[in-house]
Enzyme design. Structure first.
Site, PDB file in Angstrom:
ATOM      1  N   GLN A 104      -4.341  -0.087  -9.098  1.00  0.00           N
ATOM      2  CA  GLN A 104      -3.513  -0.991  -9.890  1.00  0.00           C
ATOM      3  C   GLN A 104      -4.014  -2.430  -9.846  1.00  0.00           C
ATOM      4  OE1 GLN A 104       0.376  -0.427  -8.173  1.00  0.00           O
ATOM      5  NE2 GLN A 104       0.571   1.666  -8.931  1.00  0.00           N
ATOM      6  N   HIS A 172       0.410  -1.734  -5.646  1.00  0.00           N
ATOM      7  CA  HIS A 172       1.424  -2.727  -5.272  1.00  0.00           C
ATOM      8  C   HIS A 172       0.807  -4.100  -4.975  1.00  0.00           C
ATOM      9  CE1 HIS A 172       4.458   0.648  -3.979  1.00  0.00           C
ATOM     10  NE2 HIS A 172       3.933   0.837  -5.185  1.00  0.00           N
ATOM     11  N   GLU A 265      14.574  -2.802  -9.614  1.00  0.00           N
ATOM     12  CA  GLU A 265      15.596  -3.825  -9.425  1.00  0.00           C
ATOM     13  C   GLU A 265      15.305  -5.085 -10.221  1.00  0.00           C
ATOM     14  OE1 GLU A 265      16.704  -2.815  -4.733  1.00  0.00           O
ATOM     15  OE2 GLU A 265      15.958  -4.791  -5.296  1.00  0.00           O
ATOM     16  N   TYR A 275      15.616  -9.415   0.204  1.00  0.00           N
ATOM     17  CA  TYR A 275      16.059  -8.480  -0.826  1.00  0.00           C
ATOM     18  C   TYR A 275      15.960  -7.011  -0.416  1.00  0.00           C
ATOM     19  CZ  TYR A 275      16.868 -12.601  -3.453  1.00  0.00           C
ATOM     20  OH  TYR A 275      17.396 -13.820  -3.833  1.00  0.00           O
ATOM     21  N   TYR A 286       9.782  10.139  -3.556  1.00  0.00           N
ATOM     22  CA  TYR A 286       9.314  10.792  -4.771  1.00  0.00           C
ATOM     23  C   TYR A 286       9.334  12.318  -4.679  1.00  0.00           C
ATOM     24  CZ  TYR A 286       7.778   6.386  -6.817  1.00  0.00           C
ATOM     25  OH  TYR A 286       7.756   5.130  -7.363  1.00  0.00           O
TER      26      TYR A 286
END
Length: 397
Positions: A104, A172, A265, A275, A286
């Protein structure tokens, strides 16, 4: 609160112990409760028109508008291009630092400085290669540069912030950038696939960071005086921030992040707050569908303003509409791109509370990577595709 008690409906057949079966049954009950508690049910708005600005991009990730009807677009494989008003793509800009395109990661977000017309400064984030040994492979970095007068390259490139702990993880990376009214820069990071890093306050992974434009640390950052905590940390407990924007109505910072299944979120991000990831989350594992962390709430940890479930939408890109080009009802709304949902979510707010949500652009069937408002007051989106990524303009009805 019940709105967040949700998990993704399982679409595969599993041969697992009875524990899993019980967990799924419990999740199903929670989903029914959550559905009955929804005050606003997302609606699917069809009939919106889009207009192609340009095509032929490879995994476009971020875009920013330039004077004269141009825009600058990043491609995750490591290229940055200028799009002319007629849609013509420039050759890849010269002068970029080394970028590692892996998983990613790659060349990710880009924004222009508020004073771009006079200083030609841009900021961009990317996957920066490290030394190459197993403990220092690559990690997220933030750079500033000037776009050359001929729009062909970058000059005076300098990395102003980098993640100290680099790894070989391929996902990520976070990497959305926002310039605040006071001139400071916010950038969200991801947990780099190691979820415990988000709660490790000695680590900048899984955080919202805040720095000055030269990379120095603002004197009012919340953790500046705490020993062992990097001063650039603004908030903690994030999984993978890929959308961030200032609401111009009140100057507050909003961000959304990819959760595990059923745990995406939208948060109102405030200084010094936690958070929750991975200690609290409404998402599930998953494969097994089992719970993650300690539960769904804990003292000292924030609840999201919005959670998408039971199916993740994979949010990416966030913009607030300030124009009236689409009518009074849309003005002031937040717009969230969705990769998995292949749509855009329009969220109407009343202060810090969500009034309604609707799904738009579903008919386009595009993985939406970014959403921005252009100088013309219209919304622009990036359609993420490896071979034919596009910039689309959303036209009023």
């Amino acid at each position: 609160m019940i709105q967040r008690l949700t998990a993704r409906a399982q679409k595969r057949a599993f041969t697992l112990p009875q524990l899993f079966t019980s967990a799924v049954a419990a999740s199903t009950l929670l989903l029914a409760l959550a559905a009955s508690a929804q005050a606003q049910t997302p609606t699917n708005t069809t009939g919106l028109r889009t207009e192609q600005v340009t095509a032929g991009l490879s995994n476009p990730w971020g875009m920013a508008f330039l004077p004269g009807g141009r825009m600058i677009v990043t491609e995750r494989p490591g290229r940055m291009r200028v799009v002319e008003p007629d849609g013509k793509l420039s050759a890849p800009l010269t002068g970029l630092p080394p970028v590692t395109a892996a998983g990613q990661g790659g060349l990710l977000d880009v924004i222009t400085d508020r004073e771009f017309a006079s200083n030609r400064t841009i900021y961009f984030c990317f996957n920066e290669p490290g030394t190459g040994d197993a403990s220092n492979i690559w990690g997220t970095a933030l750079a500033r540069a000037q776009l050359s007068a001929d729009n062909r390259g970058l000059e005076n490139v300098r990395v102003i912030w980098r993640m100290a702990k680099k790894t070989s993880a391929r996902h990520h990376f976070g990497c959305r950038i926002v310039e605040a009214a006071d001139g400071t820069l916010y950038m969200g990071t991801g947990d780099r696939g190691a979820q415990d890093r988000s709660q490790d306050m000695s680590d900048t992974a899984g955080k919202m960071i805040r720095v000055n434009k030269d990379g120095s640390i603002p004197k009012d950052n919340p953790f500046l005086a705490r020993t062992g905590v990097p001063g650039e940390i603004f908030s903690a407990g994030h999984r993978n921030i890929q959308g961030a924007a200032i609401n111009p109505a009140d100057g507050k910072l909003w961000a959304h992040e990819h959760g595990p299944q059923g745990g995406d979120e939208l948060n109102l991000v405030e200084a010094g707050k936690n958070y929750g990831w991975p200690t609290i989350t409404y998402g599930r594992q998953y494969v097994t569908g089992l719970r993650i962390g300690e539960g769904t709430e804990k003292a000292g940890m924030e609840q999201p303003v919005k959670m998408w479930g039971p199916t993740s939408i994979a949010p990416s890109g966030l913009a607030f509409l300030t124009s009236d080009r689409y009518g009074a009802q849309w003005k002031g709304s937040a717009f969230v791109g969705a990769l998995r949902e292949r749509a855009v979510m329009r969220i109407q707010l009343n202060g810090n509370k969500i009034v309604s949500e609707e799904v738009i652009l579903k008919d386009a069937n595009e993985r939406i990577r970014d959403v921005r408002q252009g100088p013309d007051g219209l919304l622009y989106v990036l359609a993420d595709d490896a071979d034919n990524g596009r910039v689309l303009r959303i036209l009023p009805r």
